[in-house]
Design a protein around this motif. Structure first.
Motif, PDB file in Angstrom:
ATOM      1  N   ASN A 114      -4.423  21.998   4.773  1.00 24.66           N
ATOM      2  CA  ASN A 114      -5.072  21.893   3.466  1.00 24.66           C
ATOM      3  C   ASN A 114      -4.120  21.484   2.347  1.00 24.66           C
ATOM      4  OD1 ASN A 114      -3.659  24.253   3.467  1.00 24.66           O
ATOM      5  ND2 ASN A 114      -5.350  25.570   2.815  1.00 24.66           N
ATOM      6  N   ASP A 115      -2.862  21.204   2.699  1.00 24.91           N
ATOM      7  CA  ASP A 115      -1.918  20.618   1.746  1.00 24.91           C
ATOM      8  C   ASP A 115      -1.671  19.143   2.055  1.00 24.91           C
ATOM      9  OD1 ASP A 115      -1.438  22.969   0.220  1.00 24.91           O
ATOM     10  OD2 ASP A 115      -0.147  23.723   1.824  1.00 24.91           O
ATOM     11  N   GLY A 116      -2.375  18.614   3.059  1.00 25.83           N
ATOM     12  CA  GLY A 116      -2.227  17.209   3.418  1.00 25.83           C
ATOM     13  C   GLY A 116      -1.075  16.920   4.362  1.00 25.83           C
ATOM     14  N   ARG A 117      -0.487  17.961   4.945  1.00 25.61           N
ATOM     15  CA  ARG A 117       0.624  17.767   5.878  1.00 25.61           C
ATOM     16  C   ARG A 117       0.095  17.531   7.289  1.00 25.61           C
ATOM     17  NH1 ARG A 117       3.208  21.870   2.534  1.00 25.61           N
ATOM     18  NH2 ARG A 117       2.238  23.460   3.851  1.00 25.61           N
ATOM     19  N   ARG A 118       0.751  16.639   7.988  1.00 28.55           N
ATOM     20  CA  ARG A 118       0.311  16.283   9.348  1.00 28.55           C
ATOM     21  C   ARG A 118       0.615  17.409  10.341  1.00 28.55           C
ATOM     22  NH1 ARG A 118       2.912  11.299  12.701  1.00 28.55           N
ATOM     23  NH2 ARG A 118       1.888  10.032  11.105  1.00 28.55           N
ATOM     24  N   LEU A 119      -0.388  17.723  11.160  1.00 23.06           N
ATOM     25  CA  LEU A 119      -0.212  18.672  12.263  1.00 23.06           C
ATOM     26  C   LEU A 119      -0.304  17.974  13.608  1.00 23.06           C
ATOM     27  CD1 LEU A 119      -2.466  21.569  10.896  1.00 23.06           C
ATOM     28  CD2 LEU A 119       0.015  21.277  10.623  1.00 23.06           C
ATOM     29  N   LEU A 120      -1.153  16.975  13.676  1.00 19.40           N
ATOM     30  CA  LEU A 120      -1.368  16.211  14.914  1.00 19.40           C
ATOM     31  C   LEU A 120      -1.810  14.810  14.515  1.00 19.40           C
ATOM     32  CD1 LEU A 120      -3.399  17.353  18.036  1.00 19.40           C
ATOM     33  CD2 LEU A 120      -3.973  15.223  16.892  1.00 19.40           C
ATOM     34  N   ALA A 121      -1.283  13.799  15.198  1.00 22.80           N
ATOM     35  CA  ALA A 121      -1.700  12.427  14.875  1.00 22.80           C
ATOM     36  C   ALA A 121      -1.417  11.505  16.045  1.00 22.80           C
ATOM     37  CB  ALA A 121      -0.982  11.915  13.626  1.00 22.80           C
ATOM     38  N   LYS A 122      -2.330  10.550  16.236  1.00 25.28           N
ATOM     39  CA  LYS A 122      -2.132   9.481  17.208  1.00 25.28           C
ATOM     40  C   LYS A 122      -2.703   8.189  16.623  1.00 25.28           C
ATOM     41  CE  LYS A 122      -1.335  11.153  21.826  1.00 25.28           C
ATOM     42  NZ  LYS A 122      -1.610  10.871  23.241  1.00 25.28           N
ATOM     43  N   HIS A 126     -13.552  25.224  21.440  1.00 24.21           N
ATOM     44  CA  HIS A 126     -13.606  25.949  22.713  1.00 24.21           C
ATOM     45  C   HIS A 126     -12.219  26.448  23.118  1.00 24.21           C
ATOM     46  CE1 HIS A 126     -15.363  26.960  26.661  1.00 24.21           C
ATOM     47  NE2 HIS A 126     -14.158  26.634  27.120  1.00 24.21           N
ATOM     48  N   ILE A 127     -11.228  25.567  23.102  1.00 23.11           N
ATOM     49  CA  ILE A 127      -9.901  25.995  23.574  1.00 23.11           C
ATOM     50  C   ILE A 127      -9.220  26.939  22.586  1.00 23.11           C
ATOM     51  CG2 ILE A 127      -9.618  23.854  24.871  1.00 23.11           C
ATOM     52  CD1 ILE A 127      -7.473  23.058  22.828  1.00 23.11           C
ATOM     53  N   LEU A 128      -9.636  26.888  21.315  1.00 20.68           N
ATOM     54  CA  LEU A 128      -9.071  27.797  20.312  1.00 20.68           C
ATOM     55  C   LEU A 128      -9.959  29.022  20.108  1.00 20.68           C
ATOM     56  CD1 LEU A 128      -7.910  25.210  17.597  1.00 20.68           C
ATOM     57  CD2 LEU A 128      -6.559  26.241  19.438  1.00 20.68           C
ATOM     58  N   ARG A 129     -10.968  29.171  20.956  1.00 18.17           N
ATOM     59  CA  ARG A 129     -11.879  30.327  20.919  1.00 18.17           C
ATOM     60  C   ARG A 129     -12.529  30.483  19.540  1.00 18.17           C
ATOM     61  NH1 ARG A 129      -8.553  34.781  24.620  1.00 18.17           N
ATOM     62  NH2 ARG A 129      -8.370  33.413  26.460  1.00 18.17           N
ATOM     63  N   ARG A 130     -13.065  29.389  19.066  1.00 13.71           N
ATOM     64  CA  ARG A 130     -13.809  29.314  17.805  1.00 13.71           C
ATOM     65  C   ARG A 130     -12.921  29.482  16.571  1.00 13.71           C
ATOM     66  NH1 ARG A 130     -18.137  26.693  19.506  1.00 13.71           N
ATOM     67  NH2 ARG A 130     -18.956  27.634  21.410  1.00 13.71           N
ATOM     68  N   ASN A 131     -11.610  29.530  16.737  1.00 13.81           N
ATOM     69  CA  ASN A 131     -10.706  29.666  15.594  1.00 13.81           C
ATOM     70  C   ASN A 131     -10.044  28.323  15.291  1.00 13.81           C
ATOM     71  OD1 ASN A 131     -10.969  32.614  15.307  1.00 13.81           O
ATOM     72  ND2 ASN A 131      -9.877  32.689  17.266  1.00 13.81           N
ATOM     73  N   VAL A 132     -10.832  27.388  14.749  1.00 16.49           N
ATOM     74  CA  VAL A 132     -10.303  26.062  14.444  1.00 16.49           C
ATOM     75  C   VAL A 132      -9.609  26.142  13.081  1.00 16.49           C
ATOM     76  CG1 VAL A 132     -10.809  23.608  14.269  1.00 16.49           C
ATOM     77  CG2 VAL A 132     -12.204  25.049  15.755  1.00 16.49           C
ATOM     78  N   GLU A 143      -0.309  27.030  17.618  1.00 19.93           N
ATOM     79  CA  GLU A 143       0.040  27.803  18.820  1.00 19.93           C
ATOM     80  C   GLU A 143      -0.489  27.154  20.094  1.00 19.93           C
ATOM     81  OE1 GLU A 143      -1.155  31.868  18.485  1.00 19.93           O
ATOM     82  OE2 GLU A 143       0.199  32.286  16.802  1.00 19.93           O
ATOM     83  N   ASN A 144      -1.431  26.236  19.952  1.00 21.01           N
ATOM     84  CA  ASN A 144      -2.026  25.578  21.118  1.00 21.01           C
ATOM     85  C   ASN A 144      -1.961  24.051  20.967  1.00 21.01           C
ATOM     86  OD1 ASN A 144      -3.560  27.925  22.736  1.00 21.01           O
ATOM     87  ND2 ASN A 144      -3.807  28.294  20.538  1.00 21.01           N
ATOM     88  N   LEU A 145      -0.864  23.560  20.404  1.00 17.97           N
ATOM     89  CA  LEU A 145      -0.764  22.132  20.096  1.00 17.97           C
ATOM     90  C   LEU A 145      -0.774  21.279  21.363  1.00 17.97           C
ATOM     91  CD1 LEU A 145      -0.720  20.648  17.454  1.00 17.97           C
ATOM     92  CD2 LEU A 145       1.776  20.586  17.553  1.00 17.97           C
TER      93      LEU A 145
END
Length: 210
Positions: A54-62, A136-142, A149-151
């Motif tokens: 929510n600060d605009g920082r990249r967490l995952l990108a392709k 699903h893989i984050l158990r509804r905690n998106v 923790e699950n990158l």
């Protein structure tokens, strides 16, 4: 007997063709086929997928083509996209000749990018599949904490949905099944390697005792 007077031959540009002076000739078959080829849809639908906090920082990108060839260009594009979308309620944006569909969840923003001519529903189906699979893989905690923790699992999810810009899967259940299979298969492989090393150690130990 007097010979019949011959009809005068039309000069070039006269006659049937000459009656349409100034009217452009219809396109040739080659031109028609060329135009059809230009309008054919491409399998390479997706230009990029990325997730920002929510600060605009990249967490995952392709990125799947050379539209933004350098990391600097990618970061600038992501910043511009975030500034345009973070304060709006819409789910679609147009920026720099790109069509962007996006979705927010807690402290995350998920984006799928295509060309300006791309079908918005197609892009939205990829976004929906990505979100549901991550849910699903984050158990509804998106959210950011669980994503970080699950990158590795998140990258596996993305690889099952899009490969090289081509959409492979849009059913989240199928994606999750494939990711689980790959994870289990990887676990078995690691276990097999550990067993081999342990067996080798035991053989060396017994050979030294003899």
């Amino acid at each position: 007997m007097q010979r019949p007077e011959a009809w005068p031959r039309p000069h070039p540009g006269e006659g049937a063709a000459g009656t349409h002076i100034g009217v452009p000739a219809p396109p040739s078959r080659v031109e028609e086929l060329s135009g059809l080829r230009l309008q054919e849809p491409s399998l390479y639908t997706i230009k990029a997928v990325f997730i920002l906090d929510n600060d605009g920082r990249r967490l995952l990108a392709k990125y799947y083509d050379d539209t933004f060839s350098s990391p600097k260009e990618q970061m600038i594009f992501e910043k511009n996209v975030f500034n345009k979308t973070s304060q709006t309620e819409s789910e679609i944006a147009f920026l720099g000749g790109m069509t962007i569909v996006y979705k927010s969840s807690v402290d995350l923003f998920l984006y799928v990018v295509g060309s300006s001519q791309e079908n918005e529903l197609m892009l939205a189906s990829v976004l929906s599949c990505l979100f549901e699979s991550l849910s699903h893989i984050l158990r509804r905690n998106v959210e950011k904490r669980w994503l970080l923790e699950n990158l590795d699992g998140a990258f596996l999810v993305l690889d099952e949905i899009v490969d090289g810009g081509v959409i492979l899967e849009s059913d989240p259940q199928q994606v999750v099944q494939k990711v689980n299979f790959r994870t289990e298969d990887s676990g078995l492989a690691e276990q097999s390697v550990a067993q081999v090393l342990q067996s080798a150690k035991e053989q060396i130990k017994w050979s030294l005792l003899k």
